[in-house]
Scaffold this motif. Sequence first.
Motif, PDB file in Angstrom:
ATOM      1  N   PHE A 284      29.190 -17.418 -30.617  1.00 14.87           N
ATOM      2  CA  PHE A 284      29.705 -16.566 -31.694  1.00 14.87           C
ATOM      3  C   PHE A 284      31.219 -16.488 -31.567  1.00 14.87           C
ATOM      4  O   PHE A 284      31.748 -16.231 -30.487  1.00 14.87           O
ATOM      5  N   VAL A 285      31.899 -16.720 -32.670  1.00 16.28           N
ATOM      6  CA  VAL A 285      33.360 -16.679 -32.684  1.00 16.28           C
ATOM      7  C   VAL A 285      33.813 -15.671 -33.732  1.00 16.28           C
ATOM      8  O   VAL A 285      33.395 -15.749 -34.896  1.00 16.28           O
ATOM      9  N   LYS A 286      34.642 -14.728 -33.325  1.00 17.13           N
ATOM     10  CA  LYS A 286      35.181 -13.768 -34.287  1.00 17.13           C
ATOM     11  C   LYS A 286      36.097 -14.490 -35.263  1.00 17.13           C
ATOM     12  O   LYS A 286      36.970 -15.249 -34.859  1.00 17.13           O
ATOM     13  N   TRP A 287      35.855 -14.272 -36.537  1.00 20.86           N
ATOM     14  CA  TRP A 287      36.612 -14.971 -37.574  1.00 20.86           C
ATOM     15  C   TRP A 287      38.016 -14.392 -37.686  1.00 20.86           C
ATOM     16  O   TRP A 287      38.201 -13.190 -37.853  1.00 20.86           O
ATOM     17  N   GLU A 288      39.023 -15.271 -37.555  1.00 22.22           N
ATOM     18  CA  GLU A 288      40.417 -14.841 -37.587  1.00 22.22           C
ATOM     19  C   GLU A 288      41.126 -15.455 -38.806  1.00 22.22           C
ATOM     20  O   GLU A 288      40.663 -16.458 -39.376  1.00 22.22           O
ATOM     21  N   LYS A 289      42.242 -14.874 -39.169  1.00 27.09           N
ATOM     22  CA  LYS A 289      42.978 -15.308 -40.357  1.00 27.09           C
ATOM     23  C   LYS A 289      43.381 -16.792 -40.310  1.00 27.09           C
ATOM     24  O   LYS A 289      43.259 -17.500 -41.331  1.00 27.09           O
ATOM     25  N   PRO A 290      43.871 -17.327 -39.175  1.00 25.45           N
ATOM     26  CA  PRO A 290      44.240 -18.754 -39.161  1.00 25.45           C
ATOM     27  C   PRO A 290      43.065 -19.682 -39.506  1.00 25.45           C
ATOM     28  O   PRO A 290      43.259 -20.727 -40.119  1.00 25.45           O
ATOM     29  N   MET A 291      41.857 -19.272 -39.133  1.00 30.54           N
ATOM     30  CA  MET A 291      40.675 -20.074 -39.470  1.00 30.54           C
ATOM     31  C   MET A 291      40.435 -20.048 -40.974  1.00 30.54           C
ATOM     32  O   MET A 291      40.170 -21.082 -41.601  1.00 30.54           O
ATOM     33  N   GLN A 292      40.525 -18.853 -41.545  1.00 32.57           N
ATOM     34  CA  GLN A 292      40.305 -18.703 -42.985  1.00 32.57           C
ATOM     35  C   GLN A 292      41.358 -19.461 -43.787  1.00 32.57           C
ATOM     36  O   GLN A 292      41.056 -20.047 -44.831  1.00 32.57           O
ATOM     37  N   ASP A 293      42.587 -19.470 -43.312  1.00 34.04           N
ATOM     38  CA  ASP A 293      43.662 -20.183 -44.005  1.00 34.04           C
ATOM     39  C   ASP A 293      43.338 -21.671 -44.144  1.00 34.04           C
ATOM     40  O   ASP A 293      43.611 -22.295 -45.179  1.00 34.04           O
ATOM     41  N   ILE A 294      42.743 -22.249 -43.090  1.00 37.89           N
ATOM     42  CA  ILE A 294      42.389 -23.672 -43.146  1.00 37.89           C
ATOM     43  C   ILE A 294      41.221 -23.892 -44.097  1.00 37.89           C
ATOM     44  O   ILE A 294      41.223 -24.832 -44.898  1.00 37.89           O
ATOM     45  N   VAL A 295      40.219 -23.032 -44.032  1.00 37.27           N
ATOM     46  CA  VAL A 295      39.060 -23.168 -44.922  1.00 37.27           C
ATOM     47  C   VAL A 295      39.485 -23.042 -46.385  1.00 37.27           C
ATOM     48  O   VAL A 295      39.023 -23.806 -47.244  1.00 37.27           O
ATOM     49  N   ASP A 296      40.377 -22.086 -46.677  1.00 37.28           N
ATOM     50  CA  ASP A 296      40.841 -21.870 -48.055  1.00 37.28           C
ATOM     51  C   ASP A 296      41.641 -23.044 -48.596  1.00 37.28           C
ATOM     52  O   ASP A 296      41.770 -23.214 -49.813  1.00 37.28           O
ATOM     53  N   LYS A 297      42.169 -23.841 -47.713  1.00 36.69           N
ATOM     54  CA  LYS A 297      43.047 -24.950 -48.100  1.00 36.69           C
ATOM     55  C   LYS A 297      42.281 -26.104 -48.757  1.00 36.69           C
ATOM     56  O   LYS A 297      42.860 -26.903 -49.493  1.00 36.69           O
ATOM     57  N   TYR A 298      40.971 -26.173 -48.500  1.00 36.08           N
ATOM     58  CA  TYR A 298      40.184 -27.306 -48.984  1.00 36.08           C
ATOM     59  C   TYR A 298      39.045 -26.852 -49.905  1.00 36.08           C
ATOM     60  O   TYR A 298      38.410 -25.832 -49.646  1.00 36.08           O
ATOM     61  N   ASP A 299      38.825 -27.617 -50.939  1.00 39.06           N
ATOM     62  CA  ASP A 299      37.784 -27.301 -51.919  1.00 39.06           C
ATOM     63  C   ASP A 299      36.438 -27.856 -51.444  1.00 39.06           C
ATOM     64  O   ASP A 299      36.208 -29.068 -51.467  1.00 39.06           O
ATOM     65  N   THR A 300      35.576 -26.977 -51.021  1.00 42.47           N
ATOM     66  CA  THR A 300      34.230 -27.382 -50.602  1.00 42.47           C
ATOM     67  C   THR A 300      33.179 -26.646 -51.444  1.00 42.47           C
ATOM     68  O   THR A 300      32.059 -26.409 -50.979  1.00 42.47           O
ATOM     69  N   SER A 301      33.549 -26.320 -52.674  1.00 39.57           N
ATOM     70  CA  SER A 301      32.674 -25.532 -53.537  1.00 39.57           C
ATOM     71  C   SER A 301      31.348 -26.224 -53.830  1.00 39.57           C
ATOM     72  O   SER A 301      30.341 -25.566 -54.082  1.00 39.57           O
ATOM     73  N   ASN A 302      31.337 -27.549 -53.826  1.00 48.93           N
ATOM     74  CA  ASN A 302      30.110 -28.295 -54.120  1.00 48.93           C
ATOM     75  C   ASN A 302      29.402 -28.783 -52.856  1.00 48.93           C
ATOM     76  O   ASN A 302      28.558 -29.683 -52.920  1.00 48.93           O
ATOM     77  N   SER A 303      29.765 -28.190 -51.723  1.00 48.16           N
ATOM     78  CA  SER A 303      29.191 -28.623 -50.455  1.00 48.16           C
ATOM     79  C   SER A 303      28.645 -27.428 -49.679  1.00 48.16           C
ATOM     80  O   SER A 303      29.214 -26.337 -49.726  1.00 48.16           O
TER      81      SER A 303
END
Length: 403
Positions: A284-303
């Motif tokens: 289990f990894v606590k979700w941090e802002k730097p992780m979210q910033d990377i996820v938000d950078k890429y469009d994976t809406s259809n995945s």
Amino acid sequence: MATIKLTFRASLSKDKEGTLYYQVIHKQVARQICTGYKIFPSEWNKDDSRIIFQPSIDDKRHTYLMSIAIRIKKDMTSLESIAKKLKQTGKSYCTDDIVSQFAVPSIENGFISFCYNLILQMSLIGKERTAETYKTALNSFIRFRCVKDDVPLKDLDSSLIMEYESYLKSRGICPNSSSFYMRNLRAMYNRAVDKEIIQQKNPFKHVYTGIDKTVKRAISIKSIRQIRDLDLVKYPSSDYARDMFLFSFYTRGMSFVDMAYLKKNNLKNGFLSYRRHKTNQQLFVKWEKPMQDIVDKYDTSNSPYLLPIIKNASRESRRQYVTAEHLVNCKLKRIGKSLGLSIPLTTYVARHSWASIAKSKNIPLSIISEAMGHDSESTTRIYLASLDTSTIDRANKIVLKSL
């Protein structure tokens, strides 16, 4: 005439697979030959002595059971043929004669052929990583042989393996790589012993199968910052590689394969949960802002996947992540060279670096070991063996806050 039967021995644990055996009976003397094939009790028909294909099983399990059924049919035919030929000689024979002739290595049961079949089995039951490491070691051994003929298992002795080790040394293969090949070849050989195809002769006893201290594969927090702050807008593929490296670092050195298979439903209530492919341990990894910033950078809406590594759900996922990892590491090495790093930059460096930086912040070894999903602290010590203790300061802050 001897009687040949297929039998099933259930595991002592109800939730685990049992083992299939060939039972050879002649003149009221019975012998069993372990096939090494594993199935669940629900997949066995005791009345007909055959494998059952349940309608609800998935394609991979069906393929695995089918491969076993095909092999069993072939083995049963071979055993019956041996018994028939022994009877036709007109001479007296016993059960052990049938078993021993069946175990005699032929071209089909040679070491290389046996390994190929084993690799196929590992792949069919979902152990792709094991199959790949076995295949890598076998390919090296085949290059050493440099002939088309197989090696009968009875001829696989310490002299041949020592000759193979000398071959590796002559080509500049480092001790750790040589040991890697030897350990995997030994593992495959031992499976042949377990199946009672051959008796244990310990052919690997005189070659090196240890692990030397590896070169340092960790970089400093300063270098992590440099990688993070690079302007790579004009170089999308390098930018993507950098992001995957940082995501690994941010998530306590998550391996690339685990990153590839992360799904969006792994992220819930501010925590990322996943199971390591290597050990099946849940982390289990606590979700941090730097992780979210990377996820938000890429469009994976259809995945269904969290990161853009496996991009096409209809294609083979493993091939996609292996290809992506190769490309990412190529780009990372270029980034590392541009920054003047002393070691090749790969995704694995992120894992080593997190451990070393965590240690430099006085985080206890037990915590680092648990955070990285290691089976023991001794594994973690390998990561930290080359850490310069002079860099350890008194701060005990979270690694990400020091960025």
